[in-house]
Design an enzyme around this catalytic site. Structure first.
Site, PDB file in Angstrom:
ATOM      1  N   LEU A  97       0.713  -1.259   0.089  1.00 16.23           N
ATOM      2  CA  LEU A  97      -0.113  -0.020  -0.070  1.00 16.23           C
ATOM      3  C   LEU A  97       0.635   0.973   0.050  1.00 16.23           C
ATOM      4  O   LEU A  97       1.909   1.265   0.564  1.00 16.23           O
ATOM      5  CB  LEU A  97      -0.963   0.151   1.236  1.00 16.23           C
ATOM      6  CG  LEU A  97      -1.984  -0.860   1.104  1.00 16.23           C
ATOM      7  CD1 LEU A  97      -2.725  -1.080   2.739  1.00 16.23           C
ATOM      8  CD2 LEU A  97      -2.991  -0.825   0.309  1.00 16.23           C
ATOM      9  N   THR A 121       4.256   3.657  -5.693  1.00 17.03           N
ATOM     10  CA  THR A 121       5.489   4.116  -6.157  1.00 17.03           C
ATOM     11  C   THR A 121       5.602   5.529  -5.242  1.00 17.03           C
ATOM     12  O   THR A 121       7.202   5.463  -4.856  1.00 17.03           O
ATOM     13  CB  THR A 121       5.312   4.883  -7.384  1.00 17.03           C
ATOM     14  OG1 THR A 121       5.197   3.361  -8.502  1.00 17.03           O
ATOM     15  CG2 THR A 121       6.876   5.509  -8.084  1.00 17.03           C
ATOM     16  N   LYS A 181      12.697  12.476  -1.336  1.00 15.81           N
ATOM     17  CA  LYS A 181      12.673  13.845  -0.722  1.00 15.81           C
ATOM     18  C   LYS A 181      13.283  13.556   0.563  1.00 15.81           C
ATOM     19  O   LYS A 181      13.986  14.368   1.406  1.00 15.81           O
ATOM     20  CB  LYS A 181      11.218  14.530  -0.159  1.00 15.81           C
ATOM     21  CG  LYS A 181      10.698  15.174  -1.587  1.00 15.81           C
ATOM     22  CD  LYS A 181      11.082  14.518  -2.834  1.00 15.81           C
ATOM     23  CE  LYS A 181      10.222  14.619  -4.108  1.00 15.81           C
ATOM     24  NZ  LYS A 181      10.678  13.985  -5.100  1.00 15.81           N
ATOM     25  N   GLY A 186      14.048  16.006 -16.795  1.00 14.83           N
ATOM     26  CA  GLY A 186      12.696  16.398 -16.174  1.00 14.83           C
ATOM     27  C   GLY A 186      12.969  16.324 -14.719  1.00 14.83           C
ATOM     28  O   GLY A 186      14.075  16.510 -14.173  1.00 14.83           O
ATOM     29  N   VAL A 246      21.274  10.836 -27.592  1.00  9.37           N
ATOM     30  CA  VAL A 246      21.854   9.771 -26.946  1.00  9.37           C
ATOM     31  C   VAL A 246      21.470   8.505 -27.965  1.00  9.37           C
ATOM     32  O   VAL A 246      20.372   8.265 -28.347  1.00  9.37           O
ATOM     33  CB  VAL A 246      21.608   9.120 -25.566  1.00  9.37           C
ATOM     34  CG1 VAL A 246      22.169   7.896 -25.242  1.00  9.37           C
ATOM     35  CG2 VAL A 246      21.693  10.465 -24.716  1.00  9.37           C
ATOM     36  N   ASP A 279      -1.419   7.584 -12.391  1.00  6.88           N
ATOM     37  CA  ASP A 279      -0.587   7.639 -13.669  1.00  6.88           C
ATOM     38  C   ASP A 279      -0.982   6.816 -14.824  1.00  6.88           C
ATOM     39  O   ASP A 279      -0.713   7.128 -16.007  1.00  6.88           O
ATOM     40  CB  ASP A 279       0.817   6.926 -13.149  1.00  6.88           C
ATOM     41  CG  ASP A 279       1.624   7.882 -12.383  1.00  6.88           C
ATOM     42  OD1 ASP A 279       1.410   9.076 -11.846  1.00  6.88           O
ATOM     43  OD2 ASP A 279       2.637   7.501 -11.967  1.00  6.88           O
ATOM     44  N   HIS A 330       5.041  39.108   7.421  1.00  8.85           N
ATOM     45  CA  HIS A 330       6.352  39.362   7.028  1.00  8.85           C
ATOM     46  C   HIS A 330       7.361  39.154   7.979  1.00  8.85           C
ATOM     47  O   HIS A 330       6.903  39.279   9.295  1.00  8.85           O
ATOM     48  CB  HIS A 330       6.357  41.070   6.811  1.00  8.85           C
ATOM     49  CG  HIS A 330       7.597  41.750   6.581  1.00  8.85           C
ATOM     50  ND1 HIS A 330       8.524  41.323   5.259  1.00  8.85           N
ATOM     51  CD2 HIS A 330       8.373  42.327   7.338  1.00  8.85           C
ATOM     52  CE1 HIS A 330       9.685  42.117   5.637  1.00  8.85           C
ATOM     53  NE2 HIS A 330       9.635  42.707   6.861  1.00  8.85           N
TER      54      HIS A 330
HETATM   55  P1  NAD Z   1       9.693  13.731 -17.767  1.00 12.39           P
HETATM   56  O1  NAD Z   1       8.982  13.068 -18.784  1.00 12.39           O
HETATM   57  O2  NAD Z   1       9.304  14.664 -16.939  1.00 12.39           O
HETATM   58  O3  NAD Z   1      11.139  14.050 -18.162  1.00 12.39           O
HETATM   59  C1  NAD Z   1      12.001  13.137 -19.065  1.00 12.39           C
HETATM   60  C2  NAD Z   1      13.143  14.058 -19.773  1.00 12.39           C
HETATM   61  O4  NAD Z   1      13.862  13.348 -20.593  1.00 12.39           O
HETATM   62  C3  NAD Z   1      12.488  15.104 -20.509  1.00 12.39           C
HETATM   63  O5  NAD Z   1      13.035  16.468 -20.504  1.00 12.39           O
HETATM   64  C4  NAD Z   1      12.903  14.411 -22.175  1.00 12.39           C
HETATM   65  O6  NAD Z   1      12.862  15.508 -23.020  1.00 12.39           O
HETATM   66  C5  NAD Z   1      14.126  13.604 -21.828  1.00 12.39           C
HETATM   67  N1  NAD Z   1      14.550  12.826 -22.956  1.00 12.39           N
HETATM   68  C6  NAD Z   1      13.863  11.803 -23.289  1.00 12.39           C
HETATM   69  N2  NAD Z   1      14.345  11.099 -24.056  1.00 12.39           N
HETATM   70  C7  NAD Z   1      15.775  11.469 -23.999  1.00 12.39           C
HETATM   71  C8  NAD Z   1      17.115  11.159 -24.535  1.00 12.39           C
HETATM   72  N3  NAD Z   1      16.872  10.026 -25.519  1.00 12.39           N
HETATM   73  N4  NAD Z   1      18.171  11.768 -24.296  1.00 12.39           N
HETATM   74  C9  NAD Z   1      17.839  12.721 -23.417  1.00 12.39           C
HETATM   75  N5  NAD Z   1      16.921  13.302 -22.972  1.00 12.39           N
HETATM   76  C10 NAD Z   1      15.772  12.412 -23.120  1.00 12.39           C
HETATM   77  O7  NAD Z   1      10.127  12.169 -16.837  1.00 12.39           O
HETATM   78  P2  NAD Z   1      10.923  11.857 -15.504  1.00 12.39           P
HETATM   79  O8  NAD Z   1      11.752  12.962 -15.013  1.00 12.39           O
HETATM   80  O9  NAD Z   1      11.477  10.726 -15.700  1.00 12.39           O
HETATM   81  O10 NAD Z   1       9.668  11.720 -14.546  1.00 12.39           O
HETATM   82  C11 NAD Z   1       8.845  10.875 -14.674  1.00 12.39           C
HETATM   83  C12 NAD Z   1       7.200  11.357 -14.321  1.00 12.39           C
HETATM   84  O11 NAD Z   1       7.357  11.466 -12.866  1.00 12.39           O
HETATM   85  C13 NAD Z   1       7.150  12.683 -14.857  1.00 12.39           C
HETATM   86  O12 NAD Z   1       5.625  12.735 -15.244  1.00 12.39           O
HETATM   87  C14 NAD Z   1       7.279  13.419 -13.502  1.00 12.39           C
HETATM   88  O13 NAD Z   1       6.540  14.624 -13.541  1.00 12.39           O
HETATM   89  C15 NAD Z   1       7.118  12.554 -12.411  1.00 12.39           C
HETATM   90  N6  NAD Z   1       7.970  13.019 -11.325  1.00 12.39           N
HETATM   91  C16 NAD Z   1       7.437  13.991 -10.585  1.00 12.39           C
HETATM   92  C17 NAD Z   1       8.098  14.270  -9.482  1.00 12.39           C
HETATM   93  C18 NAD Z   1       7.836  15.703  -8.613  1.00 12.39           C
HETATM   94  O14 NAD Z   1       6.896  15.933  -9.026  1.00 12.39           O
HETATM   95  N7  NAD Z   1       8.746  16.076  -7.815  1.00 12.39           N
HETATM   96  C19 NAD Z   1       9.486  13.717  -9.356  1.00 12.39           C
HETATM   97  C20 NAD Z   1       9.848  12.544  -9.981  1.00 12.39           C
HETATM   98  C21 NAD Z   1       8.953  12.289 -11.055  1.00 12.39           C
END
Ligand code: NAD
Length: 458
Positions: free
Chosen positions: A39, A42, A52, A179, A234, A304, A437
């Site tokens: 429960l 992810t 965090k 990301g 890449v 998700d 403030h």
């Molecule tokens: P993301 O989709 O947010 O970012 C992936 C990044 O990888 C993008 O900027 C993309 O352009 C880049 N990318 C893709 N293929 C590539 C390649 N071949 N070479 C170089 N760059 C490439 O995905 P994520 O960061 O893996 O996160 C996954 C999900 O989990 C997202 O929806 C995210 O919002 C969520 N998440 C949220 C939080 C948070 O809210 N703090 C933290 C972690 C993850």
């Protein structure tokens, strides 16, 4: 289990499924929750919470070791102990895990352990058990995505799952994808002194954020010593020289470890969706309307697995919306425009609504207010003056269209502009709210006032 035992059966007990179960129970429904693993899903076990917790340790270490003297704190020989950081991470997770288990009991939710699959539109099969209910909610979440030809081995080539659960850090790491996952782990490793190379295919870091936020992040990351390379394609990666050699169109990159952070894929295969006629999009995410209803009248889907923003708080809200819809209490539909986005990098990033470019691309006439943390007392006290708050408003009506904060406590500050947008408020009203403030929240107020040129401290 016999037909009619439950009013609703939920497949998946993550941050979508378990809040949906609680809300359904509050509304008088008898709920079964099927969970294959633990429960909390992810978010609780390999996502938001453990990462965090790790960042809390790395920030503390980094702040004291690099800034202590500046604050009059003598901290010459500060070191970190990653196994203990990992132990604290696990303790945080376990405490919350116990809390979720308690909440299931308190709300009289029947938790069924095992991997479930839709058998028909009212039945989920878990092993030999058939769980039947007039309503089903699918909340199976998502998994990390790999890049074609670059397989995870958990040692040299890792995903965020491996990095989150690790008990040691490498000397150097190459991260593909800037990301949310990429920039958070870049922050964690950088703060612990690991050499970080961050590769992003698009032309800026955090490409979903406002362009000015991306620019600020690039500056901050470079200043912190992170080797950021954007517009990098890449082609492949292989184990080499006790590390990983990454082949890019711009040349070879080598690091002790490679982390691939290029997004997540829905867990929508092999759960019987096709057999019962639930429609999915080409990318596998389940199609839903604003009440989280799928193409099958008895089945809702949340979190998700339906796409949109893959964020825990979005999933919870969708779960609550689905439970209320099932109970015949349509309070408010799910509005993706009101989902706050939070990234716990250093500096933090948070946003809600439209970026400036998105608003202009929609043909809207916009006015923008911006306020830098350098001009804010609390930020100076805090010693964190990088970044800004930016408000995007409709030039004709004054209505707040979007808010973007990059800087200290951005993730806490975004809730207020989000509330303004929920109430369909104006930037002017946000600026008129009397803020305490000295607080960081004044940055939001001043940025809102700046929309009409009324900011006091710039
Ligand atoms: P993301 O989709 O947010 O970012 C992936 C990044 O990888 C993008 O900027 C993309 O352009 C880049 N990318 C893709 N293929 C590539 C390649 N071949 N070479 C170089 N760059 C490439 O995905 P994520 O960061 O893996 O996160 C996954 C999900 O989990 C997202 O929806 C995210 O919002 C969520 N998440 C949220 C939080 C948070 O809210 N703090 C933290 C972690 C993850």
């Amino acid at each position: 289990m016999a037909a009619g035992d439950f009013d609703v059966v939920i497949l998946g007990g993550g941050m979508g499924g378990y809040p949906a179960a609680i809300r359904a129970s509050q509304l008088g429904l008898k709920v079964a929750l099927v969970e294959a693993d633990k429960l909390g899903g992810t978010c609780l076990h390999i996502g938001c919470i453990p990462t965090k917790a790790l960042l809390e340790s790395s920030e503390l270490y980094h702040r004291v070791s690099t800034r202590g003297t500046e604050f009059g704190v003598n901290a010459d020989k500060v070191t970190f102990d990653y196994p203990r950081i990992a132990t604290r991470r696990d303790a945080v997770v376990n405490q919350l895990y116990k809390g979720v288990q308690f909440l299931m009991k308190k709300n009289k939710i029947e938790v069924i352990a095992g991997s479930g699959r839709l058998r028909d539109k009212n039945t989920i099969a878990v092993g030999n058990t058939q769980v039947k209910a007039p309503h089903v909610i699918v909340a199976t979440g998502s998994t990390v995505k790999a890049l074609p030809g670059i397989d995870f081995d958990g040692e040299y080539i890792i995903s965020s799952d491996h990095a989150t659960l690790a008990t040691k850090v490498p000397e150097s790491i190459c991260i593909i994808g800037a990301g949310a996952v990429g920039v958070e782990f870049a922050t964690l490793y950088n703060q612990l002194g690991v050499k970080v190379i961050l590769l992003e295919a698009l032309d800026r870091l955090v490409p979903l954020e406002d362009e000015e936020v991306s620019k600020e992040m690039l500056g901050a990351f470079k200043k912190a010593g992170i080797d950021c390379r954007v517009g990098v394609r890449v082609r492949g990666a292989k184990k080499a020289r006790d590390g990983v050699s990454v082949d890019t169109e711009q040349g070879e990159v080598w690091a002790r470890q490679l982390m691939v952070a290029v997004g997540r894929a829905p867990r929508s295969k092999d759960i019987g969706l096709e057999q019962v006629g639930v429609t999915t999009q080409a990318n596998g995410f389940i199609k839903v309307d604003e009440w989280m209803r799928t193409s099958v009248d008895t089945i809702h889907a949340i979190g998700d697995v339906v796409g949109g923003f893959l964020l825990a708080h979005a999933a919870s809200h969708e779960g609550i919306t689905a439970a209320e819809d099932i109970a015949g209490q349509q309070l408010a539909p799910m509005d993706q425009d009101l989902v706050t986005r939070c990234t716990y990098s250093h500096p933090q990033i948070a946003s809600v609504g439209l970026t400036e470019k998105q608003a202009r691309d929609k043909g809207l006439e916009v006015k923008v207010g911006k306020f830098p943390f350098t001009a804010l007392g609390r930020a100076i006290i805090h010693g964190e003056t990088a970044g800004f708050a930016k408000m995007v408003a409709d030039a004709k009506t004054g209505r707040l269209l979007g808010a973007h904060v990059v800087g200290p406590n951005a993730t806490e500050l975004i809730a207020e502009p989000a509330l303004t947008q929920l109430f369909q408020g104006d930037a002017w009203e946000l600026g008129r709210n009397i803020h305490p403030h000295p607080t960081l929240s004044e940055a939001v107020m001043e940025a809102a006032m700046a929309v009409d040129g009324h900011a006091i401290h710039i």
